[in-house]
Design a protein around this motif. Structure first.
Motif, mmCIF file in Angstrom:
data_model
loop_
_atom_site.group_PDB
_atom_site.id
_atom_site.type_symbol
_atom_site.label_atom_id
_atom_site.label_comp_id
_atom_site.label_asym_id
_atom_site.label_seq_id
_atom_site.Cartn_x
_atom_site.Cartn_y
_atom_site.Cartn_z
ATOM 1 N N MET A 59 0.818 -1.213 0.000
ATOM 2 C CA MET A 59 0.000 0.000 0.000
ATOM 3 C C MET A 59 0.852 1.264 0.000
ATOM 4 O O MET A 59 0.347 2.360 0.176
ATOM 5 N N LEU A 60 2.160 1.120 -0.179
ATOM 6 C CA LEU A 60 3.065 2.277 -0.224
ATOM 7 C C LEU A 60 3.536 2.504 -1.650
ATOM 8 O O LEU A 60 4.073 1.597 -2.289
ATOM 9 N N THR A 61 3.343 3.729 -2.152
ATOM 10 C CA THR A 61 3.827 4.102 -3.480
ATOM 11 C C THR A 61 4.805 5.257 -3.338
ATOM 12 O O THR A 61 4.447 6.309 -2.799
ATOM 13 N N VAL A 62 6.048 5.045 -3.800
ATOM 14 C CA VAL A 62 7.044 6.108 -3.831
ATOM 15 C C VAL A 62 7.045 6.684 -5.248
ATOM 16 O O VAL A 62 7.340 5.980 -6.209
ATOM 17 N N ILE A 63 6.696 7.945 -5.370
ATOM 18 C CA ILE A 63 6.584 8.589 -6.675
ATOM 19 C C ILE A 63 7.952 9.135 -7.061
ATOM 20 O O ILE A 63 8.438 10.117 -6.468
ATOM 21 N N ASP A 64 8.565 8.493 -8.035
ATOM 22 C CA ASP A 64 9.958 8.789 -8.371
ATOM 23 C C ASP A 64 10.111 9.587 -9.663
ATOM 24 O O ASP A 64 11.150 9.518 -10.324
ATOM 25 N N HIS A 65 9.083 10.327 -10.036
ATOM 26 C CA HIS A 65 9.181 11.169 -11.234
ATOM 27 C C HIS A 65 10.402 12.076 -11.108
ATOM 28 O O HIS A 65 10.665 12.630 -10.029
ATOM 29 N N PRO A 66 11.183 12.256 -12.173
ATOM 30 C CA PRO A 66 12.399 13.066 -12.084
ATOM 31 C C PRO A 66 12.179 14.474 -11.537
ATOM 32 O O PRO A 66 13.015 14.969 -10.759
ATOM 33 N N LEU A 67 11.091 15.129 -11.909
ATOM 34 C CA LEU A 67 10.846 16.485 -11.411
ATOM 35 C C LEU A 67 10.531 16.483 -9.915
ATOM 36 O O LEU A 67 10.934 17.388 -9.186
ATOM 37 N N VAL A 68 9.806 15.457 -9.464
ATOM 38 C CA VAL A 68 9.528 15.333 -8.028
ATOM 39 C C VAL A 68 10.837 15.173 -7.265
ATOM 40 O O VAL A 68 11.074 15.846 -6.245
ATOM 41 N N GLN A 69 11.708 14.285 -7.744
ATOM 42 C CA GLN A 69 12.955 14.029 -7.040
ATOM 43 C C GLN A 69 13.885 15.242 -7.075
ATOM 44 O O GLN A 69 14.559 15.555 -6.084
ATOM 45 N N HIS A 70 13.930 15.951 -8.186
ATOM 46 C CA HIS A 70 14.759 17.155 -8.295
ATOM 47 C C HIS A 70 14.291 18.223 -7.305
ATOM 48 O O HIS A 70 15.104 18.814 -6.568
ATOM 49 N N ALA A 78 -2.534 0.429 11.591
ATOM 50 C CA ALA A 78 -3.797 1.051 11.999
ATOM 51 C C ALA A 78 -4.813 1.079 10.868
ATOM 52 O O ALA A 78 -6.016 0.912 11.095
ATOM 53 N N HIS A 79 -4.319 1.293 9.630
ATOM 54 C CA HIS A 79 -5.228 1.468 8.485
ATOM 55 C C HIS A 79 -4.687 0.734 7.253
ATOM 56 O O HIS A 79 -4.215 1.369 6.305
ATOM 57 N N PRO A 80 -4.758 -0.578 7.254
ATOM 58 C CA PRO A 80 -4.218 -1.338 6.125
ATOM 59 C C PRO A 80 -4.971 -1.106 4.816
ATOM 60 O O PRO A 80 -4.480 -1.484 3.746
ATOM 61 N N ASP A 81 -6.145 -0.474 4.902
ATOM 62 C CA ASP A 81 -6.954 -0.216 3.719
ATOM 63 C C ASP A 81 -6.668 1.132 3.068
ATOM 64 O O ASP A 81 -7.256 1.455 2.029
ATOM 65 N N VAL A 82 -5.774 1.931 3.642
ATOM 66 C CA VAL A 82 -5.519 3.282 3.139
ATOM 67 C C VAL A 82 -4.133 3.340 2.493
ATOM 68 O O VAL A 82 -3.113 3.193 3.179
ATOM 69 N N PRO A 83 -4.064 3.570 1.183
ATOM 70 C CA PRO A 83 -2.756 3.636 0.514
ATOM 71 C C PRO A 83 -1.985 4.898 0.879
ATOM 72 O O PRO A 83 -2.574 5.957 1.148
#
Length: 207
Positions: free
Chosen positions: A1-12, A171-176
């Motif tokens: 349920m964990l997403t790391v958003i690795d878009h180049p502009l986000v990381q920069h 606590a909230h396994p249903d919430v990403p």
């Protein structure tokens, strides 16, 4: 349920946000820009429905977002720095506020304010806060929203610590969870390492 958003502009932009020499104004601007970019990914699966419209040329079938307007939920006070970018993306969204502060001795959340729009059960609620450190404040805010009727929830932050992700998911396994970075750990004062310091202080110039 964990997403790391690795878009180049986000990381920069996140790299610039972390730098200790970044000014209050620069920090605020970068947080707003990053949150807008995160919002594109977080809202990628919004349901659509067809609608008939008229262009200057002819009538056509087009698509629009289905259902009641979504709700952004800002965990005060630092969540305001993420809320602005999200509202740039979806200006018509409803907004809820959950006032939480972390007791510096126990590191446990204390609620002092709650205000939300009606019909939360019919809205996607996107909870925003710059940091997922211990996870306690975020989990408490989501619990409060569920008590108010919210059923569709997502949590968005700039940085997360493994300890916070573990506590929140328990606590909230249903919430990403959506974040720009999963950092290394918490220190003895429950600050994220390497982190970016106190997001609230850096957003508002209070330290």
């Amino acid at each position: 349920m964990l997403t790391v958003i690795d878009h180049p502009l986000v990381q920069h932009k996140l790299t610039m946000l972390r730098m200790k020499e970044t000014t209050t104004g620069g920090f605020r601007r970068l947080a707003r820009e990053i949150s807008l970019l995160l919002g594109y990914e977080v809202l990628r699966d919004l349901p659509l429905e067809p609608v008939t419209i008229e262009t200057p040329m002819e009538e056509m079938q087009a698509m629009q977002v289905q259902g009641k307007k979504l709700c952004f939920v800002s965990i005060l006070r630092a969540g305001a720095g993420i809320l602005e970018g999200m509202l740039d993306l979806v200006p018509a969204a409803r907004v809820a506020h959950v006032g939480m502060y972390r007791d510096h001795e126990t590191h446990e959340p204390v609620e002092y304010y709650f205000k939300a729009p009606e019909a939360l059960e019919e809205r996607l609620c996107v909870v925003v806060d710059p940091m997922l450190a211990t996870g306690h404040s975020a989990a408490a805010a989501v619990t409060r929203l569920k008590q108010a009727g919210a059923q569709q929830l997502k949590f968005v932050c700039l940085l997360a610590a493994p300890e916070g992700v573990k506590a929140f998911e328990a606590a909230h396994p249903d919430v990403p969870i959506y974040t720009a970075s999963l950092d290394r750990q918490l220190d003895e004062n429950a600050y994220i390492l390497p982190g970016l310091g106190d997001a609230g202080d850096r957003l508002f110039g209070t330290k």
